[in-house]
Design a protein around this motif. Structure first.
Motif, PDB file in Angstrom:
ATOM      1  N   ILE A  12       1.821 -42.705   4.509  1.00  0.00           N
ATOM      2  CA  ILE A  12       0.613 -41.990   4.100  1.00  0.00           C
ATOM      3  C   ILE A  12       0.321 -42.264   2.632  1.00  0.00           C
ATOM      4  O   ILE A  12       1.190 -42.089   1.770  1.00  0.00           O
ATOM      5  CB  ILE A  12       0.780 -40.471   4.339  1.00  0.00           C
ATOM      6  N   ILE A  70      -1.541 -41.347  -0.764  1.00  0.00           N
ATOM      7  CA  ILE A  70      -2.200 -40.272  -1.503  1.00  0.00           C
ATOM      8  C   ILE A  70      -2.978 -40.935  -2.639  1.00  0.00           C
ATOM      9  O   ILE A  70      -2.400 -41.440  -3.599  1.00  0.00           O
ATOM     10  CB  ILE A  70      -1.191 -39.258  -2.075  1.00  0.00           C
ATOM     11  N   ILE A 118      -5.074 -39.701   2.188  1.00  0.00           N
ATOM     12  CA  ILE A 118      -5.571 -38.414   1.687  1.00  0.00           C
ATOM     13  C   ILE A 118      -6.113 -38.676   0.287  1.00  0.00           C
ATOM     14  O   ILE A 118      -5.412 -39.238  -0.561  1.00  0.00           O
ATOM     15  CB  ILE A 118      -4.458 -37.351   1.633  1.00  0.00           C
ATOM     16  N   LEU A 177      -7.645 -37.318  -3.294  1.00  0.00           N
ATOM     17  CA  LEU A 177      -7.682 -36.164  -4.193  1.00  0.00           C
ATOM     18  C   LEU A 177      -8.578 -36.455  -5.389  1.00  0.00           C
ATOM     19  O   LEU A 177      -8.600 -37.584  -5.892  1.00  0.00           O
ATOM     20  CB  LEU A 177      -6.275 -35.817  -4.689  1.00  0.00           C
ATOM     21  N   ILE A 184      -9.102 -31.567  -2.680  1.00  0.00           N
ATOM     22  CA  ILE A 184      -8.936 -32.607  -1.671  1.00  0.00           C
ATOM     23  C   ILE A 184     -10.324 -33.071  -1.240  1.00  0.00           C
ATOM     24  O   ILE A 184     -11.131 -32.277  -0.751  1.00  0.00           O
ATOM     25  CB  ILE A 184      -8.149 -32.084  -0.457  1.00  0.00           C
ATOM     26  N   TYR A 207     -10.792 -35.859   0.874  1.00  0.00           N
ATOM     27  CA  TYR A 207     -10.729 -36.328   2.260  1.00  0.00           C
ATOM     28  C   TYR A 207      -9.320 -36.171   2.798  1.00  0.00           C
ATOM     29  O   TYR A 207      -8.340 -36.526   2.130  1.00  0.00           O
ATOM     30  CB  TYR A 207     -11.148 -37.800   2.351  1.00  0.00           C
ATOM     31  N   CYS A 208      -9.219 -35.595   3.984  1.00  0.00           N
ATOM     32  CA  CYS A 208      -7.930 -35.476   4.666  1.00  0.00           C
ATOM     33  C   CYS A 208      -8.187 -35.528   6.169  1.00  0.00           C
ATOM     34  O   CYS A 208      -8.863 -34.646   6.717  1.00  0.00           O
ATOM     35  CB  CYS A 208      -7.221 -34.175   4.303  1.00  0.00           C
ATOM     36  N   LEU A 258      -3.441 -35.453   9.457  1.00  0.00           N
ATOM     37  CA  LEU A 258      -2.588 -35.152   8.301  1.00  0.00           C
ATOM     38  C   LEU A 258      -2.841 -33.744   7.774  1.00  0.00           C
ATOM     39  O   LEU A 258      -2.572 -33.455   6.611  1.00  0.00           O
ATOM     40  CB  LEU A 258      -2.839 -36.177   7.188  1.00  0.00           C
ATOM     41  N   SER A 259      -3.342 -32.861   8.614  1.00  0.00           N
ATOM     42  CA  SER A 259      -3.719 -31.514   8.172  1.00  0.00           C
ATOM     43  C   SER A 259      -2.531 -30.721   7.646  1.00  0.00           C
ATOM     44  O   SER A 259      -2.675 -29.907   6.728  1.00  0.00           O
ATOM     45  CB  SER A 259      -4.394 -30.754   9.317  1.00  0.00           C
ATOM     46  N   GLY A 283      -1.921 -32.056   4.247  1.00  0.00           N
ATOM     47  CA  GLY A 283      -3.081 -31.638   3.467  1.00  0.00           C
ATOM     48  C   GLY A 283      -2.994 -30.174   3.072  1.00  0.00           C
ATOM     49  O   GLY A 283      -3.335 -29.804   1.948  1.00  0.00           O
ATOM     50  N   TYR A 295      -2.933 -28.680  -0.612  1.00  0.00           N
ATOM     51  CA  TYR A 295      -3.943 -27.673  -0.946  1.00  0.00           C
ATOM     52  C   TYR A 295      -3.318 -26.454  -1.615  1.00  0.00           C
ATOM     53  O   TYR A 295      -3.842 -25.935  -2.609  1.00  0.00           O
ATOM     54  CB  TYR A 295      -4.681 -27.260   0.330  1.00  0.00           C
TER      55      TYR A 295
END
Length: 320
Positions: free
Chosen positions: A68, A70, A93, A95, A102, A104-105, A109-110, A113, A117
């Motif tokens: 993933i 970031i 994701i 930032l 954030i 976009y997530c 990947l919640s 995320g 958050y």
């Protein structure tokens, strides 16, 4: 906060709060490395790697079940297309550092995320607390500046204040106080005789105020400031016949409050702090004696008032 500091903050909090392990990920050409976090989630080996828009596609995707990215950007415009390959959009994701948010997530990947958050919200709370700690100090500085602007406009001079304007606005004048204008004992502490006078006092208030505000709390801080300022005016009224203005008496009161704090907490802050405060007081007293037109009785009154009221307000359990 710089991008590097923002990234370090995220990495530390994800590691501390969510049990990620810090690792190092390399670029495809092996010329640079990136910070990463790895963790086993639901029987899958997950790796988070922190990147920017210049290197997002130049990272060696090692053998993880979930890799993933970031992506940390500044002032993101959601209308601007990002240089991320379409097939990887579900592994990114995004930032916005400046907005602390954030951008976009993906749904997949919640969980991660949500973790990020919560950390961003925590960072926002920290920043708000930092601002709140100096709220009263900033307010006092603002009041002094506004009144100086009024003084400068009425004096038609930004550098030097007209003595007649200062008397009109509430300077300490013994004859007028004797006639019943006791409010001058209060108003005098918000007036200044010139731009340099204002700048020096506001710098001292900016340097001392946040410490006293943090240590004693906002209400006690105001009590210390105003009582020290009033006692300063009373000393000046009793022992000095000249017109007197300025916040320096109240600021000497803050020095007295800092001294009480240093003495009471010397086992935690060290005896060096007490010596430094005494040194600063000594230097200011020497300057007051050596230079003309300085209300030394007002300074001493403010210092004594600050020491006494701070001693009364102090609680031994303030830092327990």
């Amino acid at each position: 906060m710089k991008r590097e500091d923002f990234q370090k903050f995220l990495i530390k909090k994800l590691s501390d709060n969510y049990m990620y392990h810090i690792t190092e990920i390399y670029s495809k050409d092996n010329t640079e490395s990136f910070w990463g976090l790895e963790k086993r989630i639901n029987e899958r080996n997950i790796c988070l790697v922190f990147l920017n828009k210049d290197n997002i596609n130049n990272v060696e995707e090692q053998k993880y079940d979930g890799f993933i990215k970031i992506l940390i950007l500044e002032d993101v415009d959601v209308r601007t297309p990002l240089t991320v390959r379409n097939e990887e959009i579900n592994n990114v994701i995004i930032l916005d550092k400046e907005k602390n948010s954030i951008v976009y997530c993906p749904q997949e990947l919640s969980e991660i995320g949500g973790q990020i958050y919560s950390i961003l919200n925590y960072r926002l709370e920290i920043e708000k607390r930092k601002k709140d700690k100096s709220f009263i100090t900033n307010l006092l500085i603002g009041i002094n500046i506004v009144l100086y602007i009024i003084t400068a406009v009425l004096s038609k001079n930004i550098f030097d204040s007209d003595i007649r304007v200062l008397v009109f606005l509430g300077a300490k004048v013994n004859e007028l106080i004797s006639q019943g204008e006791y409010y001058r004992l209060f108003t005098a502490m918000f007036l200044h005789g010139g731009l340099m006078h204002l700048v020096l006092n506001m710098y001292a208030l900016y340097a001392l105020g946040p410490l006293v505000e943090k240590v004693y709390g906002k209400i006690k801080y105001l009590i210390i400031y105003f009582i020290a300022g009033m006692i300063s005016s009373v000393f000046s009224y009793l022992f000095s016949s000249g017109v007197s203005i300025g916040a320096s008496g109240a600021i000497f009161g803050l020095l007295g409050a800092s001294l009480i704090f240093g003495v009471k907490m010397r086992d935690k802050v060290g005896k060096g702090m007490v010596r430094n405060i005494i040194y600063v007081i000594g230097i200011n007293v020497f300057i007051g004696v050596a230079m003309p037109n300085i209300d030394n009785f007002g300074h001493m009154g403010g210092l004594i008032g600050g020491i006494i009221i701070s001693f009364i307000l102090w609680k031994d359990n303030m830092f327990n």
